[in-house]
Design a protein around this motif. Structure first.
Motif, PDB file in Angstrom:
ATOM      1  N   LYS A  92       0.818  -1.200   0.000  1.00 51.48           N
ATOM      2  CA  LYS A  92       0.000   0.000   0.000  1.00 51.48           C
ATOM      3  C   LYS A  92       0.860   1.261   0.000  1.00 51.48           C
ATOM      4  CE  LYS A  92      -4.216  -1.836   2.070  1.00 51.48           C
ATOM      5  NZ  LYS A  92      -5.223  -1.668   3.154  1.00 51.48           N
ATOM      6  N   THR A  93       2.056   1.123   0.531  1.00 47.25           N
ATOM      7  CA  THR A  93       2.978   2.246   0.519  1.00 47.25           C
ATOM      8  C   THR A  93       4.401   1.733   0.345  1.00 47.25           C
ATOM      9  OG1 THR A  93       3.691   4.231   1.701  1.00 47.25           O
ATOM     10  CG2 THR A  93       3.304   2.270   3.028  1.00 47.25           C
ATOM     11  N   ILE A  94       5.237   2.562  -0.261  1.00 48.58           N
ATOM     12  CA  ILE A  94       6.658   2.264  -0.425  1.00 48.58           C
ATOM     13  C   ILE A  94       7.422   3.418   0.215  1.00 48.58           C
ATOM     14  CG2 ILE A  94       8.533   1.833  -2.044  1.00 48.58           C
ATOM     15  CD1 ILE A  94       6.413   0.939  -4.085  1.00 48.58           C
ATOM     16  N   PRO A  95       8.191   3.178   1.260  1.00 46.31           N
ATOM     17  CA  PRO A  95       8.872   4.274   1.953  1.00 46.31           C
ATOM     18  C   PRO A  95       9.801   5.043   1.020  1.00 46.31           C
ATOM     19  CG  PRO A  95       8.981   2.244   3.242  1.00 46.31           C
ATOM     20  CD  PRO A  95       8.465   1.869   1.896  1.00 46.31           C
ATOM     21  N   PHE A  96       9.694   6.366   1.046  1.00 48.92           N
ATOM     22  CA  PHE A  96      10.554   7.189   0.208  1.00 48.92           C
ATOM     23  C   PHE A  96      12.026   7.047   0.601  1.00 48.92           C
ATOM     24  CE2 PHE A  96      12.640  11.429  -0.229  1.00 48.92           C
ATOM     25  CZ  PHE A  96      12.835  11.365  -1.603  1.00 48.92           C
ATOM     26  N   CYS A 120       2.372  10.762   0.285  1.00 48.20           N
ATOM     27  CA  CYS A 120       3.541  11.612   0.103  1.00 48.20           C
ATOM     28  C   CYS A 120       4.770  10.803  -0.302  1.00 48.20           C
ATOM     29  CB  CYS A 120       3.814  12.370   1.404  1.00 48.20           C
ATOM     30  SG  CYS A 120       4.995  13.720   1.227  1.00 48.20           S
ATOM     31  N   ASN A 121       4.890   9.562   0.204  1.00 38.50           N
ATOM     32  CA  ASN A 121       6.003   8.697  -0.175  1.00 38.50           C
ATOM     33  C   ASN A 121       6.044   8.510  -1.687  1.00 38.50           C
ATOM     34  OD1 ASN A 121       7.394   7.750   2.282  1.00 38.50           O
ATOM     35  ND2 ASN A 121       5.401   6.889   2.818  1.00 38.50           N
ATOM     36  N   LEU A 122       4.905   8.193  -2.246  1.00 36.63           N
ATOM     37  CA  LEU A 122       4.840   7.926  -3.679  1.00 36.63           C
ATOM     38  C   LEU A 122       5.098   9.188  -4.497  1.00 36.63           C
ATOM     39  CD1 LEU A 122       4.395   5.560  -5.551  1.00 36.63           C
ATOM     40  CD2 LEU A 122       1.952   6.044  -5.532  1.00 36.63           C
ATOM     41  N   TYR A 123       4.586  10.302  -4.022  1.00 32.07           N
ATOM     42  CA  TYR A 123       4.827  11.581  -4.709  1.00 32.07           C
ATOM     43  C   TYR A 123       6.321  11.893  -4.743  1.00 32.07           C
ATOM     44  CZ  TYR A 123       5.273  16.628  -5.251  1.00 32.07           C
ATOM     45  OH  TYR A 123       5.677  17.883  -5.658  1.00 32.07           O
ATOM     46  N   ASN A 124       6.996  11.733  -3.628  1.00 30.58           N
ATOM     47  CA  ASN A 124       8.433  12.023  -3.567  1.00 30.58           C
ATOM     48  C   ASN A 124       9.250  11.053  -4.422  1.00 30.58           C
ATOM     49  OD1 ASN A 124       8.355  14.290  -1.860  1.00 30.58           O
ATOM     50  ND2 ASN A 124       8.159  12.980  -0.043  1.00 30.58           N
ATOM     51  N   ILE A 125       8.804   9.804  -4.494  1.00 30.29           N
ATOM     52  CA  ILE A 125       9.497   8.820  -5.331  1.00 30.29           C
ATOM     53  C   ILE A 125       9.419   9.235  -6.798  1.00 30.29           C
ATOM     54  CG2 ILE A 125       9.409   6.448  -6.211  1.00 30.29           C
ATOM     55  CD1 ILE A 125       8.596   5.581  -3.363  1.00 30.29           C
ATOM     56  N   THR A 126       8.227   9.653  -7.253  1.00 29.13           N
ATOM     57  CA  THR A 126       8.076  10.046  -8.659  1.00 29.13           C
ATOM     58  C   THR A 126       8.921  11.271  -8.987  1.00 29.13           C
ATOM     59  OG1 THR A 126       6.131  11.413  -8.157  1.00 29.13           O
ATOM     60  CG2 THR A 126       5.748   9.108  -8.757  1.00 29.13           C
ATOM     61  N   LYS A 127       9.150  12.123  -8.005  1.00 27.93           N
ATOM     62  CA  LYS A 127       9.985  13.301  -8.232  1.00 27.93           C
ATOM     63  C   LYS A 127      11.470  12.946  -8.229  1.00 27.93           C
ATOM     64  CE  LYS A 127       6.741  16.298  -8.639  1.00 27.93           C
ATOM     65  NZ  LYS A 127       6.518  16.935  -9.964  1.00 27.93           N
ATOM     66  N   ALA A 128      11.838  11.857  -7.541  1.00 25.44           N
ATOM     67  CA  ALA A 128      13.251  11.516  -7.376  1.00 25.44           C
ATOM     68  C   ALA A 128      13.798  10.684  -8.529  1.00 25.44           C
ATOM     69  CB  ALA A 128      13.462  10.777  -6.057  1.00 25.44           C
ATOM     70  N   VAL A 129      12.986   9.797  -9.104  1.00 25.23           N
ATOM     71  CA  VAL A 129      13.500   8.912 -10.167  1.00 25.23           C
ATOM     72  C   VAL A 129      13.779   9.713 -11.426  1.00 25.23           C
ATOM     73  CG1 VAL A 129      12.345   6.850  -9.284  1.00 25.23           C
ATOM     74  CG2 VAL A 129      11.162   8.326 -10.925  1.00 25.23           C
ATOM     75  N   SER A 130      14.714   9.230 -12.228  1.00 26.95           N
ATOM     76  CA  SER A 130      15.111   9.943 -13.437  1.00 26.95           C
ATOM     77  C   SER A 130      14.032   9.859 -14.509  1.00 26.95           C
ATOM     78  CB  SER A 130      16.423   9.380 -13.969  1.00 26.95           C
ATOM     79  OG  SER A 130      16.229   8.065 -14.465  1.00 26.95           O
ATOM     80  N   GLU A 180       1.802  18.052  -4.477  1.00 28.44           N
ATOM     81  CA  GLU A 180       2.110  18.264  -3.066  1.00 28.44           C
ATOM     82  C   GLU A 180       0.909  18.062  -2.155  1.00 28.44           C
ATOM     83  OE1 GLU A 180       3.845  22.099  -2.779  1.00 28.44           O
ATOM     84  OE2 GLU A 180       5.741  21.499  -3.705  1.00 28.44           O
ATOM     85  N   ASN A 181      -0.283  18.174  -2.700  1.00 27.11           N
ATOM     86  CA  ASN A 181      -1.479  17.959  -1.871  1.00 27.11           C
ATOM     87  C   ASN A 181      -1.536  16.546  -1.305  1.00 27.11           C
ATOM     88  OD1 ASN A 181      -2.413  20.569  -2.274  1.00 27.11           O
ATOM     89  ND2 ASN A 181      -3.493  19.997  -4.171  1.00 27.11           N
ATOM     90  N   ASN A 182      -0.856  15.618  -1.962  1.00 32.15           N
ATOM     91  CA  ASN A 182      -0.848  14.241  -1.477  1.00 32.15           C
ATOM     92  C   ASN A 182       0.025  14.060  -0.251  1.00 32.15           C
ATOM     93  OD1 ASN A 182      -1.062  13.896  -4.778  1.00 32.15           O
ATOM     94  ND2 ASN A 182      -2.429  12.554  -3.624  1.00 32.15           N
ATOM     95  N   CYS A 183       0.740  15.106   0.115  1.00 28.11           N
ATOM     96  CA  CYS A 183       1.565  15.039   1.321  1.00 28.11           C
ATOM     97  C   CYS A 183       0.819  15.521   2.550  1.00 28.11           C
ATOM     98  CB  CYS A 183       2.838  15.867   1.147  1.00 28.11           C
ATOM     99  SG  CYS A 183       4.009  15.116  -0.009  1.00 28.11           S
ATOM    100  N   LYS A 184      -0.414  15.987   2.366  1.00 34.70           N
ATOM    101  CA  LYS A 184      -1.218  16.386   3.519  1.00 34.70           C
ATOM    102  C   LYS A 184      -1.782  15.151   4.192  1.00 34.70           C
ATOM    103  CE  LYS A 184      -2.541  20.792   1.466  1.00 34.70           C
ATOM    104  NZ  LYS A 184      -3.670  21.626   1.007  1.00 34.70           N
TER     105      LYS A 184
END
Length: 467
Positions: A331-335, A357-367, A394-398
């Motif tokens: 259900k979640t993958i730790p950033f 927020c974990n998933l949002y940050n992952i999508t921003k981090a991968v190339s 960023e709303n997904n981090c709320k």
């Protein structure tokens, strides 16, 4: 001439007679063989005689000075007879040929054979021994097959290997025993495989093994790849530690492994790890992969009950090239799990991922190259609507109160359950002790009240008056 030399000469004479009989009529006609088989002449001379309903081997090889690749797949040989003479380097393929028997010294006329495929036949333990793989007969004795590097015995009916089975294959580098009947690796098999000190690849997949004994691996000091998939292993075998210095690829997929923790891969230094289709695996513990400093490829997919990967499953400075987490129940993958920016391949499809927020940050981090190759993975919002993970913001981090609370409770349910069981146990023990102590005190009170002396004796001082 001593007895042994006489015996060896007799054997050689018998082989010669067998070859003579074989060449006089019990063989497949090799005249104009390239009219029957598909032949091509490039860097090697390739002769493909597959699906020709051959019942015997050829009497002679076609004349050629190049290395030979001969394929006889899907024929009806039953008995693999003494092969014709060739001094060229050779690769021989006899898979799916219904072979039950192998003549002694069958390869003795081919001293430079490098590759033998006998997979998908009917060979049993009783029908194979070291004599099947003796090399050329010269100077009153048989010699080994020094060029043989690859032997495939997959999908036969072998349950044990003779102790000296490999004595004529001193330079064997790849051995495939997949799909046989090795429910256990008995002492003879352990000693037999243990002699292959040059072995680099060992396949023991699909053999119903519940354990891999240390004696099998102790002397395999050059082994780089081992396949133990499709067995019945409950744990990662401790004996793998013997391969710590050389092993690079480990496949443990399709087993019953249910626990992975910081001791599972202790002492190993692998670069590629396969942990797929493990039906009993529910979680990955902290530091599970932390000791695998050179790990670059992790295949961890199709584990339908895998719901949690600890945020500290990897080491702090660990980097991966390829990560496959598809078709699990995450259900979640730790950033903070890994350095996502270092990945070249990432697959997280087929998980019930929350749009957090974990998933949002992952999508921003991968190339961007990784994103282009991903198969449009989705996640689910508060209303269980699917969203392309590339559309997260960023709303997904709320923090979303109810959904967040349920997810947290779900992830820590096992810990809470353990704590509740311990507290309940302590409460029950305390209650029992209180009742026992109260009962003992009550009995003591009754015994004091029923003491046998009913009255006390009092002594009064005698007063003496002086006149």
């Amino acid at each position: 001439m001593n007895t042994i030399e006489k015996f060896e000469k007799c054997i050689f004479f018998l082989i010669y007679i067998m070859h003579w009989v074989h060449s006089e009529g019990i063989y497949q006609n090799s005249s104009h063989i390239c009219d029957t088989c598909k032949c091509s002449d490039g860097n090697s001379f390739i002769m493909d005689c597959s699906d020709q309903n051959f019942q015997h081997v050829l009497a002679n090889w076609p004349m050629n000075n190049k290395s030979l690749i001969a394929k006889f797949s899907n024929n009806n040989l039953t008995t693999l007879q003494l092969l014709p003479t060739s001094n060229q380097r050779a690769k021989l393929v006899f898979d799916h040929c219904k072979i039950k028997y192998i003549e002694g010294g069958v390869f003795s006329n081919m001293k430079n054979v490098e590759f033998i495929d006998l997979s998908y036949n009917f060979l049993t333990t009783e029908e194979i021994d070291g004599n099947n793989f003796k090399g050329p007969y010269n100077n009153s004795k048989f010699h080994p097959l020094p060029s043989l590097k690859y032997l495939n015995l997959a999908y036969n009916q072998i349950h044990s290997l003779p102790r000296k089975f490999f004595e004529n294959m001193p330079n064997l580098e790849e051995l495939d025993l997949e799909g046989n009947d090795f429910t256990v690796l008995d002492p003879q098999t352990q000693l037999s495989i243990g002699t292959l000190t040059r072995l680099t690849v060992l396949n023991l997949a699909n053999n119903e093994l519940t354990e891999v004994e240390g004696e099998v691996l102790r002397n395999l000091s050059n082994l780089k790849k081992i396949d133990l998939s499709s067995n019945q292993l409950d744990f990662v075998p401790e004996s793998l530690e013997y391969l710590g210095k050389t092993l690079q690829v480990l496949n443990l997929s399709e087993n019953y492994i249910f626990q992975l923790n910081d001791k599972s891969f202790m002492g190993l230094n692998i670069r590629e790890l396969h942990l797929n289709n493990l039906p009993r695996l529910e979680s990955i513990g902290p530091n599970t992969f932390a000791t695998l400093h050179n790990l670059k490829k992790l295949h961890l997919f199709n584990n339908l009950n895998l719901k949690d990967i600890d945020v500290e499953a990897f080491g702090k400075n660990q980097t991966l090239d390829e990560l496959y987490l598809n078709n699990n129940s995450l259900k979640t993958i730790p950033f903070k799990l890994i350095y996502w920016s270092q990945l070249k391949i990432l697959n997280i499809d087929g998980n019930p991922l929350e749009c957090d927020c974990n998933l949002y940050n992952i999508t921003k981090a991968v190339s961007t190259s990784v994103i282009k190759n991903m198969n449009y993975p989705i996640c689910y919002d508060d209303e269980d609507k699917s969203i392309d993970i590339y559309l997260l913001n960023e709303n997904n981090c709320k923090v979303k109160g109810h959904r967040f609370h349920i997810a947290q409770v779900s992830r820590h349910f096992d810990t809470m359950r353990t704590i509740l069981i311990i507290l309940s146990t302590l409460l029950i023990i305390g209650t029992i002790l209180t009742i026992v102590i109260g009962h003992l005190r009550y009995k003591k009170g009754l015994s004091l009240r029923s003491y046998p002396f009913v009255a006390q004796v009092s002594y009064n001082p005698i007063t003496t008056e002086y006149i």
